[in-house]
Design a protein around this motif. Sequence first.
Motif, PDB file in Angstrom:
ATOM      1  N   ARG A 158       0.875  -1.172   0.000  1.00  0.00           N
ATOM      2  CA  ARG A 158       0.000   0.000   0.000  1.00  0.00           C
ATOM      3  C   ARG A 158       0.910   1.218   0.000  1.00  0.00           C
ATOM      4  O   ARG A 158       1.841   1.326   0.805  1.00  0.00           O
ATOM      5  CB  ARG A 158      -0.885   0.002   1.247  1.00  0.00           C
ATOM      6  N   VAL A 159       0.639   2.137  -0.929  1.00  0.00           N
ATOM      7  CA  VAL A 159       1.584   3.218  -1.186  1.00  0.00           C
ATOM      8  C   VAL A 159       0.824   4.550  -1.255  1.00  0.00           C
ATOM      9  O   VAL A 159      -0.185   4.655  -1.953  1.00  0.00           O
ATOM     10  CB  VAL A 159       2.284   2.925  -2.537  1.00  0.00           C
ATOM     11  N   ALA A 160       1.322   5.552  -0.529  1.00  0.00           N
ATOM     12  CA  ALA A 160       0.689   6.876  -0.578  1.00  0.00           C
ATOM     13  C   ALA A 160       1.073   7.589  -1.880  1.00  0.00           C
ATOM     14  O   ALA A 160       2.109   7.282  -2.495  1.00  0.00           O
ATOM     15  CB  ALA A 160       1.116   7.694   0.624  1.00  0.00           C
ATOM     16  N   ALA A 161       0.263   8.558  -2.275  1.00  0.00           N
ATOM     17  CA  ALA A 161       0.316   9.130  -3.629  1.00  0.00           C
ATOM     18  C   ALA A 161       1.660   9.739  -4.036  1.00  0.00           C
ATOM     19  O   ALA A 161       2.017   9.715  -5.206  1.00  0.00           O
ATOM     20  CB  ALA A 161      -0.769  10.189  -3.781  1.00  0.00           C
ATOM     21  N   GLY A 162       2.415  10.270  -3.073  1.00  0.00           N
ATOM     22  CA  GLY A 162       3.654  10.964  -3.458  1.00  0.00           C
ATOM     23  C   GLY A 162       4.885  10.073  -3.438  1.00  0.00           C
ATOM     24  O   GLY A 162       6.007  10.546  -3.652  1.00  0.00           O
ATOM     25  N   THR A 163       4.698   8.793  -3.203  1.00  0.00           N
ATOM     26  CA  THR A 163       5.821   7.858  -3.059  1.00  0.00           C
ATOM     27  C   THR A 163       6.517   7.621  -4.394  1.00  0.00           C
ATOM     28  O   THR A 163       5.859   7.522  -5.430  1.00  0.00           O
ATOM     29  CB  THR A 163       5.274   6.522  -2.506  1.00  0.00           C
ATOM     30  N   ILE A 164       7.843   7.515  -4.348  1.00  0.00           N
ATOM     31  CA  ILE A 164       8.587   7.216  -5.584  1.00  0.00           C
ATOM     32  C   ILE A 164       9.021   5.740  -5.562  1.00  0.00           C
ATOM     33  O   ILE A 164       9.054   5.100  -4.518  1.00  0.00           O
ATOM     34  CB  ILE A 164       9.795   8.167  -5.780  1.00  0.00           C
ATOM     35  N   TRP A 165       9.378   5.228  -6.743  1.00  0.00           N
ATOM     36  CA  TRP A 165       9.579   3.784  -6.862  1.00  0.00           C
ATOM     37  C   TRP A 165      10.662   3.219  -5.961  1.00  0.00           C
ATOM     38  O   TRP A 165      10.536   2.128  -5.414  1.00  0.00           O
ATOM     39  CB  TRP A 165       9.847   3.397  -8.328  1.00  0.00           C
ATOM     40  N   ILE A 166      11.771   3.945  -5.777  1.00  0.00           N
ATOM     41  CA  ILE A 166      12.870   3.388  -4.988  1.00  0.00           C
ATOM     42  C   ILE A 166      12.391   3.040  -3.569  1.00  0.00           C
ATOM     43  O   ILE A 166      12.839   2.053  -2.970  1.00  0.00           O
ATOM     44  CB  ILE A 166      14.096   4.347  -4.964  1.00  0.00           C
ATOM     45  N   GLU A 167      11.451   3.839  -3.052  1.00  0.00           N
ATOM     46  CA  GLU A 167      10.949   3.591  -1.691  1.00  0.00           C
ATOM     47  C   GLU A 167      10.202   2.258  -1.622  1.00  0.00           C
ATOM     48  O   GLU A 167      10.299   1.526  -0.642  1.00  0.00           O
ATOM     49  CB  GLU A 167      10.042   4.754  -1.254  1.00  0.00           C
ATOM     50  N   VAL A 168       9.465   1.942  -2.675  1.00  0.00           N
ATOM     51  CA  VAL A 168       8.708   0.681  -2.707  1.00  0.00           C
ATOM     52  C   VAL A 168       9.659  -0.493  -2.935  1.00  0.00           C
ATOM     53  O   VAL A 168       9.571  -1.528  -2.269  1.00  0.00           O
ATOM     54  CB  VAL A 168       7.643   0.723  -3.827  1.00  0.00           C
ATOM     55  N   VAL A 169      10.577  -0.314  -3.881  1.00  0.00           N
ATOM     56  CA  VAL A 169      11.522  -1.390  -4.224  1.00  0.00           C
ATOM     57  C   VAL A 169      12.309  -1.810  -2.979  1.00  0.00           C
ATOM     58  O   VAL A 169      12.453  -2.993  -2.676  1.00  0.00           O
ATOM     59  CB  VAL A 169      12.471  -0.916  -5.355  1.00  0.00           C
ATOM     60  N   GLU A 170      12.806  -0.816  -2.237  1.00  0.00           N
ATOM     61  CA  GLU A 170      13.623  -1.115  -1.051  1.00  0.00           C
ATOM     62  C   GLU A 170      12.798  -1.810   0.039  1.00  0.00           C
ATOM     63  O   GLU A 170      13.246  -2.776   0.648  1.00  0.00           O
ATOM     64  CB  GLU A 170      14.231   0.185  -0.483  1.00  0.00           C
TER      65      GLU A 170
END
Length: 458
Positions: A114-126
């Motif tokens: 679950r990801v908030a709207a301003g999140t960038i991909w590196i944050e999810v990948v990590e």
Amino acid sequence: MTQVRSREQSRAIDARALAGRIDGAVVVPGDETWDQVRRAWNLAVDQQPAAVAVPESAGDVVEIVAFAGDNGLRVAPQGTGHGGAALGDLDDTILVKLHRLRGVSVDPESMTARVAAGTIWIEVVEEAARHGLAALAGSSPDVGVVGYTLGGGLSWLGRKHGIGANQVTAIELVTADGRLRRVDRDNDPDLFWALRGGGGNFGVVTAIEFALFPIREVYAGILWFPVDRAAEVLAEWRAWTDGLPDETTSVGRILQLPPLDEIAEPIRGKSFVVVEVIHSGSESEGREIVAPLRGLGPVLDTVELIPVRALSHLHMDPEHPVPGNGDGIALDDLDTAAIDEIVTTTVGSPLLSVEVRHLEGAIGRSRVEHGALAAFDAPFLLFAIGIAATPEAGQAVERTVADLRAALARLEAPHTYLNFAETKRDARTLWSETSYHRLRRIKTAFDPQNVIRSNHEL
Ligand SMILES: Cc1cc2nc3c(=O)[nH]c(=O)nc-3n(C[C@H](O)[C@H](O)[C@H](O)COP(=O)(O)OP(=O)(O)OC[C@H]3O[C@@H](n4cnc5c(N)ncnc54)[C@H](O)[C@@H]3O)c2cc1C
């Protein structure tokens, strides 16, 4: 005497009234932080909206959308501004910068994020990698997850697992009526369909949820060749893509690197033709698949077993804002004549990179449960870009991209990819005829006043 206010003054005064209604910031022309706040990731884009709003919560977004609707203004959601080039004139628009809505939570049991709207991909990948999982991220670590996914989402893992948007399980957004909704297969299913590939036309997304995959390592890297072998290597690569397993994704690319300190010494200031390979099966399988390309004798070979998180940096996309002009087209084929056109137009030109991504596999297979971008018809996708450090440099890049497009017109597919289209396009060229009409109907139902403004409008 009645005081006549300029349109700019009215907008500024109108927008200032919003400031008292939200916790976040509202910045208008003339404010000290105006130039900084209105900036897009692509520094070549000069965004001049009526105001910029920076919400701190979904509640703020509700207020902003309601305010815009009441005041005859439009709303343009923006995560990073990677896709800002196609937005156009924002005179009557509040630019809603979502970078303060940040956060990723991964559920390892259900393998979802679950990801908030301003999140960038590196944050999810990590975060996903901490749980032995991988997301269908794109090549760039700092592209916004939401903008990427609403437009489709082409990942290095896509030929195996499909378009990113089709792995979305739920989306929360504020629609033009100022209502915060949670949409999924059972709630507002039409809207859920439209959001998965229909771009940012249907509301301001505040959060998104999607599936992750149990992938820890991939066999991936780059084979580098001197640029004077470009025609030969691209032709060999093109032939090699026939019959590859879905686990293998690749890119044929010409790179003309500037002499910048941030570029590693062996490649700085030099030109190459490269093949980028990502194989998400076993290392031994990967070695066997890559062998014919290795047989061509690369001058540098970085293909090896790497943690899946390292894919964020494989393509060497810039990891901070830069000025660039570029554009993309889908290709129905890549024959020898087209490769020659690409080489002739690119080598020695002001372009930094011309890449051709191999599609097909799961990216080309449509399923009934998919969204508005169900599959790509075309087998290849080309993207050309150059640095636009000055307006003159930007124009030179634009001219070369236009020349390249003209040279390849014979093979240009009828539909291209919204996320790779950095110029205004006729919406009918972004979706299939059936999807386009369904998207239009859904837009009219949820946003009859056309309040929500995307970079690729319907
Ligand atoms: C260096 C680079 C590498 C790239 N690599 C890939 C790749 O590998 N695969 C791929 O598929 N694409 C890739 N792209 C394209 C990228 O996916 C698009 O530019 C995408 O639109 C970027 O999303 P963003 O949120 O970062 O940009 P933004 O400019 O902020 O957003 C683009 C559009 O998305 C919509 N949007 C964004 N956030 C919201 C929101 N919260 N609510 C509603 N609408 C919203 C809006 O319509 C907005 O105009 C790349 C782009 C760059 C510049």
